[in-house]
Write a protein that holds these residues in place. Structure first.
Motif, PDB file in Angstrom:
ATOM      1  N   THR A 239       0.806  -1.224   0.000  1.00  0.00           N
ATOM      2  CA  THR A 239       0.000   0.000   0.000  1.00  0.00           C
ATOM      3  C   THR A 239       0.837   1.270   0.000  1.00  0.00           C
ATOM      4  OG1 THR A 239      -0.201  -0.181   2.399  1.00  0.00           O
ATOM      5  CG2 THR A 239      -2.018  -1.079   1.081  1.00  0.00           C
ATOM      6  N   TYR A 240       2.111   1.167   0.457  1.00  0.00           N
ATOM      7  CA  TYR A 240       2.993   2.320   0.518  1.00  0.00           C
ATOM      8  C   TYR A 240       4.411   1.927   0.110  1.00  0.00           C
ATOM      9  CZ  TYR A 240      -0.596   4.443   3.466  1.00  0.00           C
ATOM     10  OH  TYR A 240      -1.771   4.943   3.948  1.00  0.00           O
ATOM     11  N   VAL A 241       5.147   2.922  -0.351  1.00  0.00           N
ATOM     12  CA  VAL A 241       6.583   2.804  -0.508  1.00  0.00           C
ATOM     13  C   VAL A 241       7.176   3.940   0.316  1.00  0.00           C
ATOM     14  CG1 VAL A 241       8.533   3.009  -2.099  1.00  0.00           C
ATOM     15  CG2 VAL A 241       6.475   1.791  -2.807  1.00  0.00           C
ATOM     16  N   VAL A 242       8.170   3.614   1.133  1.00  0.00           N
ATOM     17  CA  VAL A 242       8.856   4.629   1.928  1.00  0.00           C
ATOM     18  C   VAL A 242      10.294   4.713   1.437  1.00  0.00           C
ATOM     19  CG1 VAL A 242       9.602   5.330   4.228  1.00  0.00           C
ATOM     20  CG2 VAL A 242       7.400   4.179   3.938  1.00  0.00           C
ATOM     21  N   VAL A 243      10.673   5.892   0.995  1.00  0.00           N
ATOM     22  CA  VAL A 243      12.051   6.168   0.607  1.00  0.00           C
ATOM     23  C   VAL A 243      12.588   7.102   1.679  1.00  0.00           C
ATOM     24  CG1 VAL A 243      13.559   7.150  -1.160  1.00  0.00           C
ATOM     25  CG2 VAL A 243      11.440   5.971  -1.830  1.00  0.00           C
TER      26      VAL A 243
ATOM     27  N   THR B 268       0.008  11.524   2.956  1.00  0.00           N
ATOM     28  CA  THR B 268       1.382  11.025   2.932  1.00  0.00           C
ATOM     29  C   THR B 268       2.340  12.056   3.535  1.00  0.00           C
ATOM     30  OG1 THR B 268       1.621  11.763   0.637  1.00  0.00           O
ATOM     31  CG2 THR B 268       1.033   9.445   0.999  1.00  0.00           C
ATOM     32  N   LYS B 269       2.045  13.330   3.379  1.00  0.00           N
ATOM     33  CA  LYS B 269       2.875  14.373   3.995  1.00  0.00           C
ATOM     34  C   LYS B 269       2.837  14.242   5.515  1.00  0.00           C
ATOM     35  CE  LYS B 269       3.405  19.417   4.224  1.00  0.00           C
ATOM     36  NZ  LYS B 269       3.227  19.700   5.628  1.00  0.00           N
ATOM     37  N   GLU B 270       1.648  14.082   6.070  1.00  0.00           N
ATOM     38  CA  GLU B 270       1.520  13.934   7.518  1.00  0.00           C
ATOM     39  C   GLU B 270       2.168  12.636   8.000  1.00  0.00           C
ATOM     40  OE1 GLU B 270      -2.719  14.352   7.677  1.00  0.00           O
ATOM     41  OE2 GLU B 270      -2.570  16.425   8.379  1.00  0.00           O
ATOM     42  N   GLN B 271       2.054  11.573   7.215  1.00  0.00           N
ATOM     43  CA  GLN B 271       2.688  10.307   7.587  1.00  0.00           C
ATOM     44  C   GLN B 271       4.207  10.454   7.612  1.00  0.00           C
ATOM     45  OE1 GLN B 271       0.736   7.958   4.561  1.00  0.00           O
ATOM     46  NE2 GLN B 271      -0.336   6.773   6.121  1.00  0.00           N
ATOM     47  N   ALA B 272       4.776  11.125   6.606  1.00  0.00           N
ATOM     48  CA  ALA B 272       6.222  11.330   6.564  1.00  0.00           C
ATOM     49  C   ALA B 272       6.675  12.155   7.766  1.00  0.00           C
ATOM     50  CB  ALA B 272       6.621  12.010   5.256  1.00  0.00           C
ATOM     51  N   GLU B 273       5.923  13.210   8.085  1.00  0.00           N
ATOM     52  CA  GLU B 273       6.261  14.041   9.243  1.00  0.00           C
ATOM     53  C   GLU B 273       6.180  13.228  10.536  1.00  0.00           C
ATOM     54  OE1 GLU B 273       3.454  17.206   8.745  1.00  0.00           O
ATOM     55  OE2 GLU B 273       4.762  18.322   7.386  1.00  0.00           O
TER      56      GLU B 273
ATOM     57  N   SER C 214      15.400  12.083   6.297  1.00  0.00           N
ATOM     58  CA  SER C 214      14.589  12.501   5.155  1.00  0.00           C
ATOM     59  C   SER C 214      13.641  11.371   4.825  1.00  0.00           C
ATOM     60  CB  SER C 214      15.464  12.786   3.937  1.00  0.00           C
ATOM     61  OG  SER C 214      16.378  13.822   4.203  1.00  0.00           O
ATOM     62  N   VAL C 215      12.383  11.705   4.590  1.00  0.00           N
ATOM     63  CA  VAL C 215      11.375  10.656   4.362  1.00  0.00           C
ATOM     64  C   VAL C 215      10.416  11.082   3.251  1.00  0.00           C
ATOM     65  CG1 VAL C 215       9.513   9.298   5.403  1.00  0.00           C
ATOM     66  CG2 VAL C 215      11.458  10.005   6.813  1.00  0.00           C
ATOM     67  N   PHE C 216      10.169  10.161   2.339  1.00  0.00           N
ATOM     68  CA  PHE C 216       9.128  10.300   1.334  1.00  0.00           C
ATOM     69  C   PHE C 216       8.200   9.099   1.497  1.00  0.00           C
ATOM     70  CE2 PHE C 216      12.765  12.432  -0.541  1.00  0.00           C
ATOM     71  CZ  PHE C 216      12.212  13.598  -1.018  1.00  0.00           C
ATOM     72  N   VAL C 217       6.903   9.359   1.572  1.00  0.00           N
ATOM     73  CA  VAL C 217       5.911   8.285   1.625  1.00  0.00           C
ATOM     74  C   VAL C 217       5.103   8.374   0.340  1.00  0.00           C
ATOM     75  CG1 VAL C 217       3.917   7.327   2.834  1.00  0.00           C
ATOM     76  CG2 VAL C 217       5.797   8.332   4.145  1.00  0.00           C
ATOM     77  N   ILE C 218       5.036   7.260  -0.367  1.00  0.00           N
ATOM     78  CA  ILE C 218       4.291   7.192  -1.631  1.00  0.00           C
ATOM     79  C   ILE C 218       3.172   6.197  -1.462  1.00  0.00           C
ATOM     80  CG2 ILE C 218       4.460   6.675  -4.098  1.00  0.00           C
ATOM     81  CD1 ILE C 218       7.647   7.129  -3.478  1.00  0.00           C
ATOM     82  N   LYS C 219       1.944   6.663  -1.618  1.00  0.00           N
ATOM     83  CA  LYS C 219       0.777   5.775  -1.516  1.00  0.00           C
ATOM     84  C   LYS C 219       0.569   5.125  -2.878  1.00  0.00           C
ATOM     85  CE  LYS C 219      -4.039   5.656  -0.079  1.00  0.00           C
ATOM     86  NZ  LYS C 219      -3.982   4.546   0.807  1.00  0.00           N
ATOM     87  N   LEU C 220       0.413   3.821  -2.863  1.00  0.00           N
ATOM     88  CA  LEU C 220       0.214   3.071  -4.119  1.00  0.00           C
ATOM     89  C   LEU C 220      -1.259   2.902  -4.419  1.00  0.00           C
ATOM     90  CD1 LEU C 220       2.914   0.325  -3.582  1.00  0.00           C
ATOM     91  CD2 LEU C 220       3.116   2.456  -4.869  1.00  0.00           C
TER      92      LEU C 220
END
Length: 70
Positions: A14-18, A43-48, A64-70
């Motif tokens: 469901t997500y990719v976290v870089v 995803t912004k709030e999840q990364a924070e 540094s975090v990027f959360v990508i919802k699939l």
């Protein structure tokens, strides 16, 4: 040397976290996945939130975090 992994994505993903190692030093991948499941916000709030959790765990590296919802 960067840690890189390849994963074949399936419908169960469901997500990719870089993220930088500062996140992974603070919290593990399993804990990060539970956080994403338990906090279904943007995803912004999840990364924070992931950054905050890593800081709470006293991560000493840059984060540094990027959360990508699939």
């Amino acid at each position: 040397e960067p840690y890189v992994t390849r994963t074949v994505l399936t419908p169960e993903h469901t997500y990719v976290v870089v993220a930088s190692d500062g996140l992974w030093d603070g919290i593990g991948a399993l804990k990060a996945s539970h956080i994403l499941e338990d906090h279904p916000t943007s995803t912004k709030e999840q990364a924070e939130f992931l950054v905050k959790k890593a800081l709470d765990e006293k991560s000493k590296d840059n984060i540094s975090v990027f959360v990508i919802k699939l």
